[in-house]
Write a protein that holds these residues in place. Sequence first.
Motif, PDB file in Angstrom:
ATOM      1  N   GLU A  94       0.717   4.267  -2.714  1.00 41.67           N
ATOM      2  CA  GLU A  94       0.424   5.664  -2.363  1.00 41.67           C
ATOM      3  C   GLU A  94       1.457   6.616  -2.956  1.00 41.67           C
ATOM      4  O   GLU A  94       1.127   7.712  -3.417  1.00 41.67           O
ATOM      5  CB  GLU A  94       0.440   5.833  -0.840  1.00 41.67           C
ATOM      6  N   SER A 108      -0.328  -9.593  -3.365  1.00 46.06           N
ATOM      7  CA  SER A 108      -0.300  -8.205  -3.834  1.00 46.06           C
ATOM      8  C   SER A 108      -0.629  -8.117  -5.326  1.00 46.06           C
ATOM      9  O   SER A 108      -1.364  -7.226  -5.760  1.00 46.06           O
ATOM     10  CB  SER A 108       1.065  -7.576  -3.562  1.00 46.06           C
ATOM     11  N   ASP A 159      -5.705  -9.237   1.933  1.00 44.10           N
ATOM     12  CA  ASP A 159      -5.515  -7.811   1.674  1.00 44.10           C
ATOM     13  C   ASP A 159      -4.113  -7.562   1.128  1.00 44.10           C
ATOM     14  O   ASP A 159      -3.239  -8.418   1.182  1.00 44.10           O
ATOM     15  CB  ASP A 159      -5.721  -7.029   2.973  1.00 44.10           C
ATOM     16  N   MET A 160      -3.929  -6.366   0.600  1.00 45.24           N
ATOM     17  CA  MET A 160      -2.593  -5.941   0.228  1.00 45.24           C
ATOM     18  C   MET A 160      -1.849  -5.591   1.507  1.00 45.24           C
ATOM     19  O   MET A 160      -2.437  -5.044   2.433  1.00 45.24           O
ATOM     20  CB  MET A 160      -2.725  -4.702  -0.642  1.00 45.24           C
ATOM     21  N   ASN A 170      -4.360  -8.530  -5.744  1.00 44.28           N
ATOM     22  CA  ASN A 170      -5.052  -7.324  -5.294  1.00 44.28           C
ATOM     23  C   ASN A 170      -4.977  -6.213  -6.351  1.00 44.28           C
ATOM     24  O   ASN A 170      -5.966  -5.531  -6.621  1.00 44.28           O
ATOM     25  CB  ASN A 170      -4.460  -6.822  -3.973  1.00 44.28           C
ATOM     26  N   GLU A 171      -3.802  -6.027  -6.923  1.00 43.70           N
ATOM     27  CA  GLU A 171      -3.659  -4.986  -7.945  1.00 43.70           C
ATOM     28  C   GLU A 171      -4.538  -5.278  -9.154  1.00 43.70           C
ATOM     29  O   GLU A 171      -5.150  -4.378  -9.726  1.00 43.70           O
ATOM     30  CB  GLU A 171      -2.196  -4.858  -8.367  1.00 43.70           C
ATOM     31  N   LYS A 173       0.810  -1.218   0.000  1.00 43.09           N
ATOM     32  CA  LYS A 173       0.000   0.000   0.000  1.00 43.09           C
ATOM     33  C   LYS A 173       0.844   1.268   0.000  1.00 43.09           C
ATOM     34  O   LYS A 173       0.519   2.248  -0.654  1.00 43.09           O
ATOM     35  CB  LYS A 173      -0.907   0.008   1.233  1.00 43.09           C
ATOM     36  N   VAL A 185       0.595  -3.416   3.921  1.00 42.07           N
ATOM     37  CA  VAL A 185       0.894  -1.988   4.006  1.00 42.07           C
ATOM     38  C   VAL A 185       2.326  -1.745   3.539  1.00 42.07           C
ATOM     39  O   VAL A 185       2.579  -0.994   2.607  1.00 42.07           O
ATOM     40  CB  VAL A 185       0.685  -1.467   5.440  1.00 42.07           C
TER      41      VAL A 185
END
Lengths: 352, 352
Positions: free
Chosen positions: A35, A243, A341-342, A246-247, A31, A344
Amino acid sequence: MSEGLNFEGWSCPLPLRDHPNIVMGHGGGGKLSAELVEHLFLPAFADSGAVDMGDAALIAVGGAHLAFSTDSFVVRPLFFPGGNIGELAVNGTINDIAMRGAQPLVLSAGFILEEGLPLDQLAAIAHSMGVAARRAGVTLVAGDTKVVDRGHGDGVYINTSGFGIVPEGIDIGPTRAQPGDAIIVSGTIGDHGIAILSVREGLEFGATVESDTAPLNGLVADLLDETRNIHVLRDPTRGGVASALNEIARASQVGIVIDERNLPVQDAVRAACELLGMDPLYVANEGKLIAIAPASDAERLLARMRAHPLGRQAAIIGRVTADHPGLVAARTGIGGTRIVDMMVGEQLPRIC
Amino acid sequence: MSEGLNFEGWSCPLPLRDHPNIVMGHGGGGKLSAELVEHLFLPAFADSGAVDMGDAALIAVGGAHLAFSTDSFVVRPLFFPGGNIGELAVNGTINDIAMRGAQPLVLSAGFILEEGLPLDQLAAIAHSMGVAARRAGVTLVAGDTKVVDRGHGDGVYINTSGFGIVPEGIDIGPTRAQPGDAIIVSGTIGDHGIAILSVREGLEFGATVESDTAPLNGLVADLLDETRNIHVLRDPTRGGVASALNEIARASQVGIVIDERNLPVQDAVRAACELLGMDPLYVANEGKLIAIAPASDAERLLARMRAHPLGRQAAIIGRVTADHPGLVAARTGIGGTRIVDMMVGEQLPRIC
């Protein structure tokens, strides 16, 4: 040119203001990395017409379509079971290009060397780059070398960039997953991350785990020979399969469901992950791909993968659904369902 | 893949054995850099078909010819009079591509960030990269970010790679200088190196010297509009005009004679060089080019250069001769002649 000495007046774009400095997790592919791209790099580069900073950009040149990609490598140690930073750098960019369905053509190599690096180490690294490039049928055509003072590097950092040609009629990208598609992984997951971790931390997990670093362009060519109807290809490197999925779920606005029981994992990798409290879904791979294609083509693609030396342990691990767009769910070994989840930040810094 | 952990058995190729470790001079663009390419990288990469590792490689794709280049930037400080590492990185690769006569099209940006880097600095750097790319008409299309532990970097290292299209009928390269050609430089020399040195060492030389970092593709387009009969273009960065001319003299197997009295040098740069015992011929430039073309076209090219904002102080500085092939000679201010050799290492480390 007048803003040279002056960066006052610049502030962190939200939500980065919560982290006024770079932390290791900004390089983890989770994440925080996302960002940084979304809130800092993309707005800054939009001036130049940038619209996306994905793994490989598609560029129209004359009548051809090129896939162009860049990757920097800061892995430590430089030499690890199954490979070294040089072949990792060559294979890594080859794979990013191949994930667009392109045949990689040329690579550049940019070295940042630390004062004091033994030249025999550099010779070994350069040699394995040449071997890796030849293995993949790619030519190293441009280079650059910089040297930084002792204590301002880590022996060698390598950037590789390159491009390849996307065959006519191929349209593969992270936004193209569709409900009903099957998700196939080309082999055991987590090998690279555990190989690095074991040598870095001096851990033993029974058998030595070797990095899976390998060029995937040959495997991709085989898959495209089987069918051009492949929607997404992705090499699950930093952040692992979790990951990457998720992407894709976000980019395609679809849901993804995987079945953990179908994930191919080496015994030694599974043992290492249990010992360390890690999840193989988040551990890096450097010679595996995820293919997403219509379920009706899945068995053919699986068979074709298994016929390739780099795909012998391929497995169908899940499917794309119209439910819960943007989310990845996993059926667990005991029959429940959890959200994948991805991350952090990252589990393992400096993995590639 | 079996050679992963093992670099024993590797030794330094001669003549590198005299220097068993990397020294700062290997990054200086002088003799040590050239040795590293010739004796270590090229033999290692030859396996992949590499034949040359020049500033920009020419690649045939379909009917088009592309110029492809890479450059890593490790300049310190990150912000300096006239620019910062971000715009330097964008302009640097644009210029390498332009020196093949190509119009740059796309760039990638690979960041190696050091843990602890303030995000406002990164935002300022990224912003100026976007501005620089737009100024040159180039799009930033692919990126990568890695983070290294505090103490293993220097804030930011940036690699830029990219390619452009070489117009039909253009054949510009370092091997094409011919006896009878004139040598033109597009403006004052040594500005970038002195700008970096002054801020790094806290020196004052009267007026502030600003880096000349600038994209040269517009100037090149103007020159090619004037005549396509240009033999060599070269941006004299690390190692300055002296190193660039030496490389051309060797690559083309010609002699070069320059007249020091014709070299455009800012007063403040000249004063700084005298104070520090440096020769402006060896000091880096980041927004200047050397053009080598038939003497019969020299005045037209000079006039066209001077009509461009980045070429106002252009001057004809010398000529190509059949005498002393591979050597550069200079007529000095007092009427003598001296050999202008390539430097072994470098005057100023970490200049770009």
